[in-house]
Write a protein that holds these residues in place. Structure first.
Motif, short mmCIF file in Angstrom:
data_model
loop_
_atom_site.label_atom_id
_atom_site.label_comp_id
_atom_site.label_asym_id
_atom_site.label_seq_id
_atom_site.Cartn_x
_atom_site.Cartn_y
_atom_site.Cartn_z
N UNK A 56 0.82 -1.22 0.00
CA UNK A 56 0.00 0.00 0.00
C UNK A 56 0.84 1.26 0.00
N UNK A 57 1.77 1.31 -0.95
CA UNK A 57 2.60 2.50 -1.14
C UNK A 57 2.39 3.02 -2.56
N UNK A 58 2.12 4.31 -2.74
CA UNK A 58 1.87 4.83 -4.09
C UNK A 58 3.16 5.00 -4.90
N UNK A 59 3.04 4.88 -6.23
CA UNK A 59 4.19 5.08 -7.10
C UNK A 59 3.83 6.03 -8.23
N UNK A 60 4.71 6.98 -8.47
CA UNK A 60 4.55 7.89 -9.60
C UNK A 60 5.28 7.28 -10.80
N UNK A 61 4.53 7.01 -11.86
CA UNK A 61 5.10 6.37 -13.05
C UNK A 61 5.52 7.48 -14.01
N UNK A 62 6.82 7.55 -14.29
CA UNK A 62 7.35 8.71 -15.00
C UNK A 62 7.54 8.50 -16.50
N UNK A 63 7.57 7.22 -16.96
CA UNK A 63 7.89 6.98 -18.37
C UNK A 63 6.95 6.01 -19.07
#
Lengths: 384, 290
Positions: A118-125
């Motif tokens: 339950x940790x968010x991830x910012x997808x950059x590519x």
């Protein structure tokens, strides 16, 4: 007995005071990128861009009164390693938010772990549609999907006079997703689709595919892969006298590197770009773009990497904006806060809209897509 | 028909380089029985030598090729003396682990030195290809093919017709007897490894300018080289040559007419099929024991 209890209590107090002190030092942000292996060039650029943002933010006083600290792990361009890096960042470093993991295949591999911890991830590519439509509420993507890219290309179909198109794409989530979206869009616009050829992500010889494409006929070839294979495809297409318009999709095409390495073979090719460093004034936030470009050049990074580095730069700013809005470095608070942030970035004014099945939506930003042409060894904005 | 002709031409040119990769490894893997995981890195090393010499030091393109081959032989000799010499008599697993370690160290050293960004080497050949009716092929690839054929022929002659070649074959057939006959087996080991390595470096130096140079370029080359060696029969130069061409034709025709996504699989499927028929490979002599 009493003495022991007092000692234990003192120990506990000391322990918590100590961990409190450590936590106060920095707020950690986890980054997983391919720093070695097949995608090493791009992964290092993203990491370099992220570090520029880290330094800028810390110089301006950090967030919530603390400095930020990027913990950058190498996922070795390998999905199994990518999962290990995420486990390590969450379990050992206790990062409340992640940025990663460059390729669609790597991102898809780590997604179940985000759900689990339950940790968010910012997808950059990553651009594969599946990432935001599979119902993972911890995904917040700032890069465009293949579908958005294809849609942005739509007005050019008639202008470029495309009648019959062939495809050549790398045989992974990125390539297959892109091929599917572009061919769907082209068919809807009355374009005949010739052959859809694939290639191994590590392959260097495309003679067989190009011979087949040549014999099929057609006026345009859509290619989806990263810059290394694209360089070879441009060169080999020239060797095989494949005289068609070549359009590269996916935005990881580094036109500067193509000019440098494919030489004359790159002339006349078209490329989608998500950040055009050749004319930053057309972007939504030119001041941000300029600040990033100046620092990139000051640090002596490869200018060919500007089109990748901004992804990491924007990713860090989005993470920090969410930490600030959340008021504490807590994964769930950050996840909720991400829905409300708007960040003036190089991808444009980044904010998230809902995608995927109801109740488990992922966040998706809608960036601008640019089309550029290589004309006599120079990158220009495609004009009709 | 036009498409078929182009496929056949492509396969022939590709086959020459596959054969070159294969014979370098067949000497080391087949004759020395060292599972040489550094073969792909020697291939990358040859390509990086070309980049260094041609692009950074402005050495003549053809002279640079000879220097790259010589440097490849020197590096191979160094690996043999520093690592394998101490493992003489060690079991195959130990040697394999050491070679895997050497492979990882070399690949990461390449990345540390040159970064992960692909590099390209300019060749002095005209950019316009040679057009033969419906077919076309670049001059650079013709050059690569010609040099590969010369090197394959030279290696065949060396191994089968010269005194040193005979000493090599004798050493790896029966080390003790060879030593008793006065062959200096340590030197033979070093020379064989250096020769095999120089052929890998030659393949890299030839193909670097055709493709791009990256730290991971050796991985695919090594896996193909192993397949070719096994296909042709361990230690057989003719076998490796034929194996190289078979793999190239299988990939090219398979990708052209069946499915390009499985291009690399085509070759391996064919290899499995051939090994089912002939488990020792196409050209292997009967296994000698003792």
């Amino acid at each position: 007995m009493k003495k022991i209890a007092v000692l234990a209590a003192a120990g506990l107090l000391a322990g918590s005071a100590f961990s409190g002190a450590v936590a106060q030092e920095t707020i950690k942000i986890g980054v997983t990128q391919p720093l070695t292996g097949a995608f090493a060039a791009s992964g290092n650029y993203v990491a370099q861009g992220a570090k520029i943002a880290e330094d800028e933010i810390n110089k301006a006083g950090g967030v919530l009164g603390k400095q930020i600290q990027l913990i950058i792990e190498d996922n070795k361009s390998n999905p199994t390693e990518a999962v290990s890096t995420v486990e390590k960042l969450i379990q050992k470093d206790k990062v409340p938010v992640l940025i990663g993991a460059w390729s669609s295949t790597l991102t898809l591999a780590v997604m179940p772990k985000l759900d689990e911890y339950q940790v968010p991830m910012i997808v950059e590519t990553s651009s594969s549609g599946k990432i935001t439509t599979s119902g993972n509420p911890y995904i917040f993507r700032i890069s465009p999907t293949s579908e958005m890219e294809a849609k942005a290309f739509q007005p050019l179909v008639a202008k470029m006079g495309i009648k019959k198109a062939n495809f050549l794409y790398t045989n992974n989530d990125f390539g297959i997703g892109s091929g599917a979206e572009y061919s769907k869009m082209l068919k809807a616009n009355g374009v005949e689709i010739g052959v859809m050829e694939t290639m191994d992500p590590k392959a260097t010889d495309f003679s067989a595919q190009l011979a087949k494409i040549k014999s099929t006929g057609g006026d345009t070839l859509f290619v989806t892969t990263a810059v290394e294979q694209l360089t070879l495809i441009l060169k080999q297409a020239e060797e095989q006298q494949l005289k068609v318009k070549i359009v590269s999709c996916g935005g990881s095409n580094s036109p500067d590197q193509l000019i440098d390495q494919a030489g004359a073979a790159a002339n006349g090719s078209y490329h989608t770009a998500f950040f055009p460093p050749w004319f930053p004034e057309v972007t939504k936030n030119p001041d941000v773009a300029k600040r990033y470009m100046d620092e990139w050049k000051k640090r002596g990074h490869n200018v060919g990497g500007l089109t990748e580095g901004f992804r990491g730069y924007d990713g860090v700013y989005v993470a920090v904006a969410a930490i600030k809005a959340a008021g504490k470095p807590d994964p769930e608070a950050i996840r909720k806060a991400l829905w409300g942030v708007t960040v003036k970035g190089i991808y444009g004014d980044i904010h998230f809209t809902k995608q995927g099945p109801a109740g488990k939506e992922s966040g998706q930003n809608v960036p601008v897509v640019y089309l550029v042409t290589i004309d006599n060894g120079k990158v220009v904005r495609t004009k009709f | 028909m036009d498409q078929l002709l182009q496929h056949l031409l492509n396969a022939t040119v590709l086959g020459g380089t596959y054969a070159l990769l294969g014979i370098g490894l067949t000497l080391i893997f087949g004759i020395m029985r060292v599972v040489n995981f550094t073969h792909g890195e020697l291939y990358a090393f040859g390509a990086y030598c070309m980049y260094l010499l041609v692009m950074l030091l402005n050495v003549n393109f053809f002279l640079a090729f000879f220097l790259a081959v010589a440097l490849g032989a020197a590096l191979g000799g160094a690996i043999e003396i520093l690592l394998l010499n101490r493992l003489r008599g060690a079991d195959i697993d130990t040697t394999m682990l050491v070679m895997i370690g050497a492979w990882i160290v070399m690949q990461n050293a390449e990345q540390l030195t040159w970064s992960g960004v692909a590099l390209s080497v300019n060749s002095p050949f005209p950019a316009d290809p040679l057009v033969l009716g419906p077919m076309s092929v670049s001059w650079n690839r013709i050059y690569v093919f010609a040099v590969a054929v010369v090197l394959i022929g030279a290696t065949y002659y060396f191994v089968n017709r010269t005194r040193l070649g005979k000493a090599m074959r004798a050493t790896f057939q029966d080390r003790d007897t060879a030593a008793l006959m006065g062959i200096q087996i340590d030197r033979i080991h070093t020379a064989t490894f250096a020769l095999g390595s120089s052929l890998a470096a030659a393949a890299g130096a030839l193909l670097g300018p055709v493709f791009v140079v990256t730290p991971t370029m050796g991985d695919l080359a090594a896996s193909k080289a192993f397949a070719i060696v096994i296909l042709g029969g361990l230690g057989n130069v003719v076998g490796a040559t034929v194996g190289g061409f078979i793999l190239a034709f299988a990939e090219e025709i398979g990708a052209g007419y069946i499915s390009s996504g499985y291009r690399d699989a085509m070759g391996f499927v064919l290899i499995i099929f051939i090994l089912l028929m002939r488990p020792t490979g196409l050209f292997a002599q009967k296994e000698r024991i003792g």
